[in-house]
Scaffold this motif. Structure first.
Motif, mmCIF file in Angstrom:
data_model
loop_
_atom_site.group_PDB
_atom_site.id
_atom_site.type_symbol
_atom_site.label_atom_id
_atom_site.label_comp_id
_atom_site.label_asym_id
_atom_site.label_seq_id
_atom_site.Cartn_x
_atom_site.Cartn_y
_atom_site.Cartn_z
ATOM 1 N N ALA A 35 0.944 -1.247 -0.166
ATOM 2 C CA ALA A 35 -0.060 -0.118 -0.025
ATOM 3 C C ALA A 35 0.814 1.249 0.075
ATOM 4 O O ALA A 35 0.465 2.117 -0.577
ATOM 5 N N CYS A 36 1.859 1.173 0.707
ATOM 6 C CA CYS A 36 3.029 2.528 0.872
ATOM 7 C C CYS A 36 3.560 2.593 -0.545
ATOM 8 O O CYS A 36 3.612 3.614 -0.873
ATOM 9 N N VAL A 37 4.053 1.550 -0.986
ATOM 10 C CA VAL A 37 4.684 1.807 -2.518
ATOM 11 C C VAL A 37 3.698 2.076 -3.477
ATOM 12 O O VAL A 37 3.974 2.959 -4.355
ATOM 13 N N LEU A 38 2.601 1.665 -3.379
ATOM 14 C CA LEU A 38 1.452 1.982 -4.451
ATOM 15 C C LEU A 38 1.098 3.400 -4.287
ATOM 16 O O LEU A 38 0.904 4.146 -5.416
ATOM 17 N N LEU A 39 1.130 3.984 -3.066
ATOM 18 C CA LEU A 39 0.861 5.333 -2.853
ATOM 19 C C LEU A 39 2.019 6.412 -3.416
ATOM 20 O O LEU A 39 1.850 7.330 -3.954
ATOM 21 N N ALA A 40 3.023 5.828 -3.110
ATOM 22 C CA ALA A 40 4.396 6.604 -3.545
ATOM 23 C C ALA A 40 4.393 6.695 -5.112
ATOM 24 O O ALA A 40 4.834 7.638 -5.518
ATOM 25 N N PHE A 189 -3.362 16.545 -6.721
ATOM 26 C CA PHE A 189 -2.640 16.345 -5.901
ATOM 27 C C PHE A 189 -3.302 16.505 -4.336
ATOM 28 O O PHE A 189 -2.870 15.602 -3.345
ATOM 29 N N PHE A 190 -4.595 17.039 -4.298
ATOM 30 C CA PHE A 190 -5.235 16.948 -3.089
ATOM 31 C C PHE A 190 -5.569 15.521 -2.791
ATOM 32 O O PHE A 190 -5.844 15.085 -1.651
ATOM 33 N N THR A 191 -6.099 14.728 -3.685
ATOM 34 C CA THR A 191 -6.451 13.344 -3.614
ATOM 35 C C THR A 191 -5.345 12.630 -3.101
ATOM 36 O O THR A 191 -5.505 11.749 -2.104
ATOM 37 N N LEU A 195 -5.420 10.481 0.279
ATOM 38 C CA LEU A 195 -5.008 8.904 0.311
ATOM 39 C C LEU A 195 -3.910 8.587 1.382
ATOM 40 O O LEU A 195 -3.874 7.420 1.763
ATOM 41 N N THR A 196 -3.148 9.505 1.758
ATOM 42 C CA THR A 196 -1.972 9.108 2.568
ATOM 43 C C THR A 196 -2.560 8.839 3.865
ATOM 44 O O THR A 196 -2.059 8.241 4.540
ATOM 45 N N VAL A 199 -3.700 5.070 4.179
ATOM 46 C CA VAL A 199 -2.450 4.259 3.770
ATOM 47 C C VAL A 199 -1.564 4.286 4.980
ATOM 48 O O VAL A 199 -1.113 3.294 5.455
ATOM 49 N N LEU A 200 -1.311 5.479 5.610
ATOM 50 C CA LEU A 200 -0.345 5.652 7.011
ATOM 51 C C LEU A 200 -1.054 4.637 7.975
ATOM 52 O O LEU A 200 -0.410 4.081 8.856
ATOM 53 N N PHE A 201 -2.660 4.889 8.236
ATOM 54 C CA PHE A 201 -3.115 3.990 9.379
ATOM 55 C C PHE A 201 -2.884 2.581 9.039
ATOM 56 O O PHE A 201 -2.585 1.659 9.839
ATOM 57 N N LEU A 202 -2.937 1.919 7.590
ATOM 58 C CA LEU A 202 -2.633 0.709 7.122
ATOM 59 C C LEU A 202 -1.268 0.214 7.482
ATOM 60 O O LEU A 202 -1.018 -0.967 7.836
#
Length: 419
Positions: A35-40, A189-191, A195-196, A199-202
């Motif tokens: 999830a972290c890599v996907l967001l990045a 950008f706002f989205t 989403l961070t 993902v941070l909680f996960l």
């Protein structure tokens, strides 16, 4: 916590990770990293969807200046590479989960600031800062997996979070374009900033069992002197540098394909534009399948260098076949074979790095490894473009990738029996 498998092997004498025979294997760890890599990856590529948007160009005050637009991506990649090499060592000193949390908080803030920006220079600075903030990610993921999984599961665990890259490309571009068309450039950008938060909680939930702080196990934690000695040994190891240089060839292939595949299908093979879109996605689907199959097979055989050698060799053979084929389906089949073979090596190259380095410097090794690979990868599309312009042939770009792949295979020959 549900577990799928328990490591019954005793801890290696070298102190591989912090695992004991009683510690369960928790697959929530690579899923959280996915999830972290996907967001990045979303954050990394979202800017590319804006390059052709008139609203974004006017807000930045640059019009359709391709040089300045391209610099927004190049600046990110260069700062990302420097950060990966220079800052990843923090993961050997600071608890990686804590460091990853602060990194993600900074991503959220930077993406939000980009949404409010109406200055090209400010956007460029924010892109550089984002590259610095994301740089240590892959090395931290590598260190966490290495300390949390036994060696016979590391390729599969690595494959799970590495899937964030092809999935990010498959999801990120359509999502960014949809947001752009319906809500304007600022919404992209706002989205990403919003989403961070989930993902941070996960990530915090999935990595809650990871224990890598120096104080957690004082009897086995390396002293600063031991860590410094391990770092000197790392930089003096020819095997470490062989793996790093092979990764340069590995990443050169990836970014070369990412940058020129659609253009090659259209200009080099005469495939019509309306067909090139869906056809150009098939090789990346094959790459994803290759990552899954390659990780499973290599964990069973545990011959990491051989797996990487076969992967790069197969990728070169596939590209060589593409050069000699002309019908669209045959070209796509050969290209998909090439990317499938490359994908089989992607999880194994991190497992090979783990075999060639000591656990005490996992983040440092991963940072140098990832930074050098991304520097070379960032240059690959430009080099291919220059070759194509000089020779007036699209094939010259693919020939370049074939030569690099063969050189990478040759570099692994001394490691085949050792790892």
């Amino acid at each position: 916590m549900t577990t799928l498998e328990t490591d019954t092997a005793p801890r290696a004498a070298s102190g591989e990770g912090e695992r004991t025979s009683e510690m369960p294997v928790r697959w929530s760890i690579p899923l959280a990293l996915l999830a972290c890599v996907l967001l990045a990856f979303f954050d990394k590529i979202s800017i590319a969807a804006l390059f052709s948007d008139d609203g974004f160009q006017q807000a930045m005050g640059i019009g359709f200046d391709t040089t300045k637009l391209g610099l927004l991506m190049t600046a990110f990649l260069l700062s990302y590479g420097f950060s990966s090499m220079l800052l990843s060592g923090l993961g050997d000193r600071i608890a990686p989960v804590r460091l990853l949390t602060w990194m993600m908080v900074s991503w959220c803030g930077l993406m939000a600031l980009m949404g409010f920006t109406h200055s090209y220079n400010a956007m460029l600075v924010l892109r550089i800062l984002l590259g610095i903030a994301e740089g240590p990610l892959f090395s931290l993921a590598f260190a966490i997996i290495r300390h949390s999984f036994p060696s016979h599961l590391q390729a599969r665990a690595t494959m799970m979070w590495l899937l964030g890259t092809p999935l990010g490309a498959a999801i990120g571009f359509p999502l960014s374009i949809w947001l752009l068309n319906h809500f304007g450039w600022q919404s992209t950008f706002f989205t990403m900033a919003i989403l961070t938060l989930p993902v941070l909680f996960l990530v915090r939930f999935g990595l809650r069992h990871v224990r890598m702080e120096a104080g957690q196990n004082k009897a086995s934690a390396p002293t600063p002197e031991a860590r410094s000695a391990a770092r000197r040994e790392l930089f003096a190891s020819p095997y470490f540098w062989m793996v790093c240089i092979f990764n340069i060839a590995f990443m050169t292939y990836l970014w070369g394909i990412n940058g020129w595949l659609p253009g090659y299908l259209i200009k080099g093979k005469g495939i019509h534009l309306e067909h090139a879109g869906w056809m150009s996605s098939l090789p990346f689907i094959a790459m994803l399948v290759g990552e899954v199959i390659g990780a499973w097979l290599s964990d069973r055989v545990d011959r990491r260098a051989a797996a990487c050698f076969i992967s790069m060799g197969g990728a070169a053979i596939g590209l060589w076949l593409v050069l000699h084929l002309n019908t669209p389906l045959a070209v796509i089949a050969a290209m998909s074979f090439s990317t499938f073979m490359w994908g089989t090596g992607a999880p194994n190259i991190f497992a090979l790095l783990a075999k060639a380095t000591r656990p005490a410097v996992s983040a440092t090794a991963g940072g140098v490894f990832n930074g050098l690979g991304n520097f070379a990868g960032a240059l690959s599309p430009a080099v291919m473009g220059a070759l194509i312009a000089f020779t007036h042939s699209m094939d010259s770009g693919l020939i370049f990738l074939v030569v690099i792949a063969v050189l990478g295979c040759a570099l692994l020959l001394p490691l085949l029996k050792r790892y």
